[in-house]
Design a protein around this motif. Sequence first.
Motif, mmCIF file in Angstrom:
data_model
loop_
_atom_site.group_PDB
_atom_site.id
_atom_site.type_symbol
_atom_site.label_atom_id
_atom_site.label_comp_id
_atom_site.label_asym_id
_atom_site.label_seq_id
_atom_site.Cartn_x
_atom_site.Cartn_y
_atom_site.Cartn_z
ATOM 1 N N VAL A 50 -60.362 35.437 -9.415
ATOM 2 C CA VAL A 50 -59.952 36.470 -9.932
ATOM 3 C C VAL A 50 -60.145 36.243 -11.036
ATOM 4 N N ARG A 51 -61.081 37.728 -11.544
ATOM 5 C CA ARG A 51 -60.722 37.398 -13.325
ATOM 6 C C ARG A 51 -59.481 38.557 -13.503
ATOM 7 N N PRO A 52 -59.643 38.397 -14.805
ATOM 8 C CA PRO A 52 -58.514 39.154 -15.509
ATOM 9 C C PRO A 52 -58.431 41.041 -15.029
ATOM 10 N N SER A 53 -60.273 41.077 -14.913
ATOM 11 C CA SER A 53 -60.154 42.931 -14.964
ATOM 12 C C SER A 53 -59.746 42.661 -13.353
ATOM 13 N N GLY A 54 -59.404 42.215 -12.451
ATOM 14 C CA GLY A 54 -59.075 41.827 -10.770
ATOM 15 C C GLY A 54 -60.188 41.616 -9.854
ATOM 16 N N GLU A 55 -61.906 41.715 -10.381
ATOM 17 C CA GLU A 55 -63.242 41.723 -9.432
ATOM 18 C C GLU A 55 -62.448 40.130 -8.787
ATOM 19 N N ARG A 56 -63.121 39.731 -7.420
ATOM 20 C CA ARG A 56 -62.611 38.894 -6.722
ATOM 21 C C ARG A 56 -64.295 38.278 -6.455
ATOM 22 N N THR A 57 -64.469 36.713 -6.852
ATOM 23 C CA THR A 57 -65.345 36.398 -6.007
ATOM 24 C C THR A 57 -64.674 34.637 -5.221
ATOM 25 N N ARG A 58 -65.372 34.933 -3.746
ATOM 26 C CA ARG A 58 -64.913 33.973 -2.553
ATOM 27 C C ARG A 58 -66.178 33.086 -2.799
ATOM 28 N N LEU A 59 -64.987 31.415 -3.068
ATOM 29 C CA LEU A 59 -65.487 30.502 -3.421
ATOM 30 C C LEU A 59 -65.876 29.834 -1.653
ATOM 31 N N THR A 60 -67.010 28.968 -2.200
ATOM 32 C CA THR A 60 -67.738 28.402 -0.079
ATOM 33 C C THR A 60 -66.953 27.322 -0.767
ATOM 34 N N HIS A 61 -66.478 26.379 0.563
ATOM 35 C CA HIS A 61 -66.299 25.777 0.847
ATOM 36 C C HIS A 61 -67.064 24.954 1.228
ATOM 37 N N GLU A 62 -67.184 24.084 0.429
ATOM 38 C CA GLU A 62 -68.831 23.162 0.549
ATOM 39 C C GLU A 62 -68.496 21.726 1.811
ATOM 40 N N ARG A 63 -67.172 20.830 1.288
ATOM 41 C CA ARG A 63 -67.442 19.611 2.228
ATOM 42 C C ARG A 63 -65.967 18.699 1.319
ATOM 43 N N ASP A 64 -65.008 18.479 2.397
ATOM 44 C CA ASP A 64 -63.701 17.973 2.218
ATOM 45 C C ASP A 64 -63.552 18.065 0.858
ATOM 46 N N GLY A 65 -62.634 20.004 1.099
ATOM 47 C CA GLY A 65 -62.029 20.434 0.507
ATOM 48 C C GLY A 65 -62.457 20.773 -0.671
ATOM 49 N N LEU A 66 -64.121 20.968 -0.937
ATOM 50 C CA LEU A 66 -64.538 20.966 -1.963
ATOM 51 C C LEU A 66 -65.224 22.744 -2.070
ATOM 52 N N PHE A 67 -64.202 23.477 -3.030
ATOM 53 C CA PHE A 67 -65.208 25.018 -2.820
ATOM 54 C C PHE A 67 -65.165 25.239 -4.258
ATOM 55 N N THR A 68 -66.780 26.293 -3.916
ATOM 56 C CA THR A 68 -68.082 26.640 -5.115
ATOM 57 C C THR A 68 -68.054 28.226 -5.350
ATOM 58 N N GLY A 69 -68.768 28.013 -6.171
ATOM 59 C CA GLY A 69 -68.893 29.961 -6.388
ATOM 60 C C GLY A 69 -68.880 30.400 -7.666
ATOM 61 N N THR A 70 -69.663 31.110 -7.635
ATOM 62 C CA THR A 70 -70.439 31.813 -8.840
ATOM 63 C C THR A 70 -70.001 33.142 -9.108
ATOM 64 N N LEU A 71 -69.445 33.336 -10.721
ATOM 65 C CA LEU A 71 -68.473 34.385 -10.994
ATOM 66 C C LEU A 71 -69.429 35.811 -12.300
ATOM 67 N N PRO A 72 -70.375 36.586 -12.297
ATOM 68 C CA PRO A 72 -70.963 36.965 -13.213
ATOM 69 C C PRO A 72 -70.912 36.627 -14.461
ATOM 70 N N GLY A 73 -71.037 36.491 -15.469
ATOM 71 C CA GLY A 73 -71.109 36.380 -16.815
ATOM 72 C C GLY A 73 -70.192 34.872 -17.353
ATOM 73 N N THR A 74 -69.532 34.929 -18.460
ATOM 74 C CA THR A 74 -69.606 33.527 -18.909
ATOM 75 C C THR A 74 -67.989 33.528 -19.518
ATOM 76 N N ALA A 75 -67.074 34.153 -19.117
ATOM 77 C CA ALA A 75 -65.662 34.347 -19.786
ATOM 78 C C ALA A 75 -65.056 33.162 -18.579
ATOM 79 N N ALA A 76 -64.714 32.417 -18.878
ATOM 80 C CA ALA A 76 -63.764 31.364 -17.905
ATOM 81 C C ALA A 76 -62.449 31.446 -17.501
ATOM 82 N N ASP A 77 -62.193 32.266 -18.010
ATOM 83 C CA ASP A 77 -60.722 32.724 -17.726
ATOM 84 C C ASP A 77 -60.470 33.725 -16.455
ATOM 85 N N HIS A 78 -59.541 33.016 -15.544
ATOM 86 C CA HIS A 78 -60.055 33.377 -14.563
ATOM 87 C C HIS A 78 -58.636 32.425 -13.526
ATOM 88 N N HIS A 79 -58.182 33.120 -12.135
ATOM 89 C CA HIS A 79 -57.073 32.535 -11.486
ATOM 90 C C HIS A 79 -56.832 32.065 -9.776
#
Length: 743
Positions: A50-79
């Motif tokens: 979740v970006r500070p703006s509220g934009e949400r991106t669901r991460l994909t479970h790849e394997r063994d508990g690793l979740f990965t996803g791509t957020l638009p833009g270069t800002a790294a601030d998220h929770h």
Amino acid sequence: MTAPHPDADLDRILVGAHHDPHSFLGAHPTADGHTVVRALKPLARAVVAVRPSGERTRLTHERDGLFTGTLPGTAADHHLLVTYDDGVERIHHDGYRFPPTLGAIDLHLVSEGRHELLWRVLGSHVRTLDGVTGTSFAVWAPNAQGVRVIGDFNGWGAEHPMRSLGASGVWELFVPDVGAGTRYKYEIHTRDGRLLQKADPLARAAETPPATASVVHTSAYAWGDAAWMATRGGEDCHGRPMSVYEVHLPSWRPGLGYRQLAGELPAYVTELGFTHVEFMPVMEYPFGGSWGYQVTGFFAPTSRLGGPDDFRYLIDSLHAAGIGVILDWVPAHFPKDDFALARFDGEPLYEPADPRRAHHPDWGTLEFDHGRREVRNFLVASAVHWCTEFHVDALRVDAVASMLYLDYSRPDGAWSPNEHGGHQNLDAVAFLQELTDTVRRTAPGALTIAEESTAWPGVTRPTYETGDDGFGGLGFDLKWNLGWMHDTLDYLARDPVHRAWHHDEITFSLVYAHSEHYLLPLSHDEVVHGKGALVSKLPGDWWRRRATLRALYAYMWAHPGKQLLFMGQEFAQGEEFDHDAGPQWRVLDEGWPSHADHRGVRTLVGDLNARYRATPALWELDSDPAGFSWIDASHAEANVLSFVRRDRAGRPLAVVANFSPVVRTGYRVGLPDAPVWREVLNTDDEAYGGSGVGNDRVIRAGRTPWHGRTRSAALTLPPLAVVWLEPAEGAAHDLEEDDLDDH
């Protein structure tokens, strides 16, 4: 879309063998101007960034508990919003976006073994970074391939790999949303592929044994002893009274915690008049039968009796009562328990690599590698920690002799000599010198006391003074006089009819009494392992044993040096130390057949302390031979000895000991020049359980030369007793010189 990643990095992350998980986990820019987010959440069902703006991106479970996803833009601030099997969505801040919590100066000091405040940078610390509160973890494990912090905040799983901070050997991670009270350990991936789960060597709190996890701790204690701390370093310890009551805290009053003890122990020690208490080790330890001498938590008080702030409260309460606190501290060795320091990162680390140096033959433990700078730093920082963070007034350093000698308890062929071909442990000498100098500098007024059982020269000599042996002094403030203890107990254990042939055992300690600054111990070591209580070591019937014990105490309190007495011995309990049951308090109850006898001994100890503190002759010149002189050391056939103590002003106290069961009347003793004396203490007093034999209120010292002195008095010496005499100030003015006859 999901950005690609190197499979090798992922594999190393998942097995816990990656040296820099921050380069892989968290948020990282991609070549096309976006941000890839990777989160390791092995127990999660779903993860959303979740970006500070509220934009949400669901991460994909790849394997063994690793979740990965791509957020638009270069800002790294998220929770992260993380959903577990219970279906509840929880907010997680991403700990892999924070910089290291150790700076370059800290890492340099750690690497050089010079970080005197090591506990402030290693271990676990609740802190707030960039508005996010969590706990930073840092541990020294230079041989590890990877380290993870595991705990009740991540299901003791693989969610939090730590990063290596280069050549320092330190691994670090900030974990958001983790607070005080959290239990944790480090999972270490060794160079040979094993996974070890280890408690934090720098933990400031621990689980209650037999549980072994470390606990995140933040102190909220507000000290009330500012006046005490401001003045404790203002006097030379050698020129002031020091009388120590040794305590095993878990059993002094079984069942009481630190705060409950604070309501009873200061009052009891004050009533008896001791100036200090000494606690057998309180640093966390797994096996109760070791009494704390096999330490696993060098920065954490045992949780058996409460938390660290509860222990602070106990110390604060003792200070409020005017009582100093000494801690037993054990830098010589440590236990082999798998969860603690032994082969900490899979290889010898805190212990020497050479097994001949590592394994202690007496105690089944491992010795510290005092030649390794990081290990010395760990131990010195532990000492400073107790003296500063817990306001401890002295450290009694255990088993110094076992550190000083490479061949200690080792036969020929089982040890290797030093670089000069000798048996001295040069690394341990350097460590002890660094220890005493650092404590003196960083904790003004805090003392170091050596339990050292050999004739090593200069234990209490300053480190900058070199002796004839070529070594500098070790710098301790005091040394336990174990030679005095053994000789005195050996002498008194003999039947009085045999003592005449062993008189040198009771007098020999005065030959070397001023060669070091000594403390005379009758400690727990003398009442354990089948040795019996002090009173049970002594010959004769119950009356004679008690009388001899009372005489021992009065002789001990009058002898040059400070004194220490272990709990239960102040009232002559008959059973040896039981670390579960504690002192034999029941013998003081009125229903006990000999309760008055036990109370009498305790009354004597209180009077000894009161008289001792009020008599500068017994402590002002402890370190000066001018403070002691024999009256007669040679009357072996009578089992009698006598001497004089003096203060800086020359005021004397005369001490006469009769270690025979015979009442000696008209026994002439040469005295200093005062014409009139009075008996200020007599261990045969009826109040102490004695027979009441003594001297008149006024003792006249006439001009009959005796023992090389111009005056003498004819005394009555009670059986198995010690009397103290001092000049009767003012009484001589009421007597004409001719009236002072020799009777």
